[in-house]
Structures are given as C-alpha cells and as structure tokens.
Design a protein around this motif. Structure first.
Motif, PDB file in Angstrom:
ATOM      1  N   HIS A  40       0.831  -1.199   0.000  1.00  0.00           N
ATOM      2  CA  HIS A  40       0.000   0.000   0.000  1.00  0.00           C
ATOM      3  C   HIS A  40       0.872   1.259   0.000  1.00  0.00           C
ATOM      4  O   HIS A  40       0.667   2.156  -0.810  1.00  0.00           O
ATOM      5  CB  HIS A  40      -0.920   0.022   1.226  1.00  0.00           C
ATOM      6  CG  HIS A  40      -1.537   1.373   1.447  1.00  0.00           C
ATOM      7  ND1 HIS A  40      -2.626   1.822   0.735  1.00  0.00           N
ATOM      8  CD2 HIS A  40      -1.167   2.396   2.270  1.00  0.00           C
ATOM      9  CE1 HIS A  40      -2.906   3.058   1.113  1.00  0.00           C
ATOM     10  NE2 HIS A  40      -2.051   3.429   2.043  1.00  0.00           N
ATOM     11  N   CYS A  44       0.853   4.602  -2.497  1.00  0.00           N
ATOM     12  CA  CYS A  44      -0.028   5.613  -1.910  1.00  0.00           C
ATOM     13  C   CYS A  44       0.699   6.957  -1.861  1.00  0.00           C
ATOM     14  O   CYS A  44       1.804   7.055  -1.336  1.00  0.00           O
ATOM     15  CB  CYS A  44      -0.454   5.187  -0.503  1.00  0.00           C
ATOM     16  SG  CYS A  44      -1.411   6.446   0.359  1.00  0.00           S
ATOM     17  N   CYS A  47       1.212   7.981   2.013  1.00  0.00           N
ATOM     18  CA  CYS A  47       2.117   7.155   2.808  1.00  0.00           C
ATOM     19  C   CYS A  47       3.531   7.154   2.243  1.00  0.00           C
ATOM     20  O   CYS A  47       4.502   6.954   2.970  1.00  0.00           O
ATOM     21  CB  CYS A  47       1.599   5.721   2.873  1.00  0.00           C
ATOM     22  SG  CYS A  47       0.018   5.575   3.741  1.00  0.00           S
ATOM     23  N   CYS A  54      -2.111   7.816   5.534  1.00  0.00           N
ATOM     24  CA  CYS A  54      -3.533   7.963   5.262  1.00  0.00           C
ATOM     25  C   CYS A  54      -4.280   6.981   6.161  1.00  0.00           C
ATOM     26  O   CYS A  54      -3.667   6.172   6.854  1.00  0.00           O
ATOM     27  CB  CYS A  54      -3.836   7.699   3.785  1.00  0.00           C
ATOM     28  SG  CYS A  54      -3.699   5.957   3.323  1.00  0.00           S
ATOM     29  N   GLY A  57      -3.390   3.466   5.425  1.00  0.00           N
ATOM     30  CA  GLY A  57      -2.019   3.188   5.834  1.00  0.00           C
ATOM     31  C   GLY A  57      -1.919   2.977   7.334  1.00  0.00           C
ATOM     32  O   GLY A  57      -1.204   2.098   7.804  1.00  0.00           O
TER      33      GLY A  57
HETATM   34 ZN   LIG Z   1      -1.755   5.445   2.288  1.00  0.00          ZN
END
Ligand SMILES: [Zn+2]
Length: 75
Positions: A40, A44, A47, A54, A57
C-alpha cells in the motif's frame, strides 16, 4: 518464504531416489501484514511521501503491529 529440503521421489521403477526440492511456505500473519502495508505504502501518495499515513495506511500499520504482538515467541 522458501526453504530447501530433501524429499523421496519414487521413480516408478527401481529404488527411487532422494531429491532436493524447494518448499514454498505461506507467509505467516506478520509477514503478510507487513507485505500488505508495504504494498500500500509504495503506491499511496500520502504514505509514500513522509511519516504521514492515510487512513488505510494507519490501519495496515496497526494490523502489522498487532500481528507482530500476537506472534511473539513463547519462551
Ligand atoms: Zn496510504
């Protein structure tokens, strides 16, 4: 995760033989949680940039920490 071990191979005729094989073991809960978090974070925008996380995250990071706690070795 993978490891090498010896396994018996029946050749169908003759005595058969031992063969070295690579055994792929499933990721344990900690490794899987860590992989999901990293996967992720790599994609992202929030992150990836800095220490900020986020919402997703943060959840993934918390899940990783939780999994790590749960799998602490028992002595
Ligand atoms: Zn994130």
């Amino acid at each position: 995760m993978s490891r090498v071990e010896w396994q018996w191979r029946d050749s169908g005729s003759g005595p058969g033989h031992m063969q070295r094989v690579i055994v792929h073991e499933p990721l344990n809960a900690v490794q899987e949680a860590f992989r999901q978090w990293l996967t992720h974070a790599a994609g992202c925008r929030v992150c990836r940039v800095d220490e900020a996380r986020c919402e997703r995250g943060q959840r993934l990071q918390a899940a990783y920490r939780e999994a790590r706690r749960g799998s602490a070795p028992i002595s």
